[in-house]
Scaffold this motif. Structure first.
Motif, mmCIF file in Angstrom:
data_model
loop_
_atom_site.group_PDB
_atom_site.id
_atom_site.type_symbol
_atom_site.label_atom_id
_atom_site.label_comp_id
_atom_site.label_asym_id
_atom_site.label_seq_id
_atom_site.Cartn_x
_atom_site.Cartn_y
_atom_site.Cartn_z
ATOM 1 N N ARG A 271 0.837 -1.202 0.000
ATOM 2 C CA ARG A 271 0.000 0.000 0.000
ATOM 3 C C ARG A 271 0.864 1.241 0.000
ATOM 4 O O ARG A 271 1.798 1.363 0.799
ATOM 5 C CB ARG A 271 -0.916 0.014 1.223
ATOM 6 C CG ARG A 271 -1.907 1.193 1.212
ATOM 7 C CD ARG A 271 -2.838 1.198 2.393
ATOM 8 N NE ARG A 271 -2.295 1.848 3.571
ATOM 9 C CZ ARG A 271 -2.250 3.177 3.757
ATOM 10 N NH1 ARG A 271 -2.682 4.003 2.801
ATOM 11 N NH2 ARG A 271 -1.752 3.676 4.873
ATOM 12 N N ALA B 139 1.423 1.680 5.430
ATOM 13 C CA ALA B 139 2.283 2.069 4.315
ATOM 14 C C ALA B 139 3.653 2.479 4.848
ATOM 15 O O ALA B 139 3.741 3.223 5.823
ATOM 16 C CB ALA B 139 1.656 3.216 3.537
ATOM 17 N N GLY C 184 -2.064 -3.150 6.577
ATOM 18 C CA GLY C 184 -2.338 -1.967 5.758
ATOM 19 C C GLY C 184 -1.518 -0.745 6.099
ATOM 20 O O GLY C 184 -1.909 0.387 5.775
#
Length: 271
Positions: free
Chosen positions: A142, A262, A260
């Protein structure tokens, strides 16, 4: 005759990794650790190991000279709150008294200069383990969202300015506001405090201090950092490409992807 390299070992796995790489390169490994800071297991990776109290500068330099060390590097962390309890010998006390500033960078520069007065060359530990340098780009599946990039661009120059005052390497921001600044407590505590104030979705930024001697005290992240960020529901970790040590990178990035988070590594001139 085998060349001996000295390692001034703080906490964490960095000293062990450097020692292993030095041995693989055919060097003799002479390690000086500190009580309350250095993992005792580091001794297993050394040909010669000595454990001192933080502040025994004269004894440390004498130890390296006794074992024919021509080059020395600093690797690993020193707990800043514990460092306040150090016991300076006459040489360390004289050095401290001569300093106009008492920040991390000023102190480390003075220590390196004092070591080199005795003919021992100070080198960068990471040059013995270059694979620890974080590569550039988005390191996770991500990438940051547009709003998250805005926060990164907001915080990046603030983190640089903060570092120029020799305060700390880590900054936490969210929605155009600073949530936390790393000071004496260290990165993990700063991340926890930032999340307490900012809630889920904070951005963590970590970079080398401008003008800092990059032979020592490069910013570092690793699996424990990612666990901390995940636990406190951070959205992004932004670090400096090539100048940040990234330990257990594969496992850490796998955990980030699972949650998730980043992770981006940016160039010095990012704006």
């Amino acid at each position: 005759m085998t060349e001996n390299i000295g390692i001034i070992a703080g906490g964490g796995q960095f000293p062990r990794l450097v020692a292993q790489e030095a041995r693989a390169a055919g060097l003799g490994v002479v390690v000086c650790g500190f009580q309350g800071h250095t993992d005792p297991a580091t001794a297993e990776c050394a040909d010669v190991f000595e454990l001192l109290h933080l502040g025994q500068l004269s004894r440390m330099i004498g130890f390296f000279k006794e074992h024919r060390v021509s080059r020395v590097c600093m690797a690993g962390s020193i707990s800043k709150p514990k460092a306040l309890e150090f016991r300076p010998d006459w040489r360390a006390a004289k050095l401290l008294f001569s300093l106009k500033k008492k920040g991390d960078d000023a102190l480390l520069r003075a220590i390196m200069a004092d070591i080199e007065k005795d003919g021992i060359h100070v080198v960068a530990a990471v040059d013995l383990a270059p694979g620890l340098r974080a590569p550039g780009g988005t390191l996770t599946r991500r990438a940051p969202t547009d709003d998250e990039w805005k926060d990164i661009r907001y915080g990046w120059p603030i983190a640089r300015a903060m570092g120029s005052f020799d305060i700390g390497q880590c900054l936490v921001v969210r929605e155009g506001m600073v949530m936390a600044v790393e000071c004496l407590e260290g990165t993990d505590a700063a991340l926890m405090r930032g999340a307490e104030l900012g809630g889920a979705g904070c951005i963590a930024i970590k970079m080398v201090k401008p003008g800092q001697d990059e032979r020592v005290d490069l910013p570092s992240v690793g699996l424990s950092t990612i666990r901390n960020l995940v636990e406190h529901h951070y959205a992004v970790l932004a670090i400096q490409a090539g100048k940040t040590l990234f330990f257990d990178r594969e496992e850490a990035l796998r955990l980030a992807d699972e949650h998730g988070l980043a992770v981006v590594a940016l160039p010095d001139d990012f704006a």
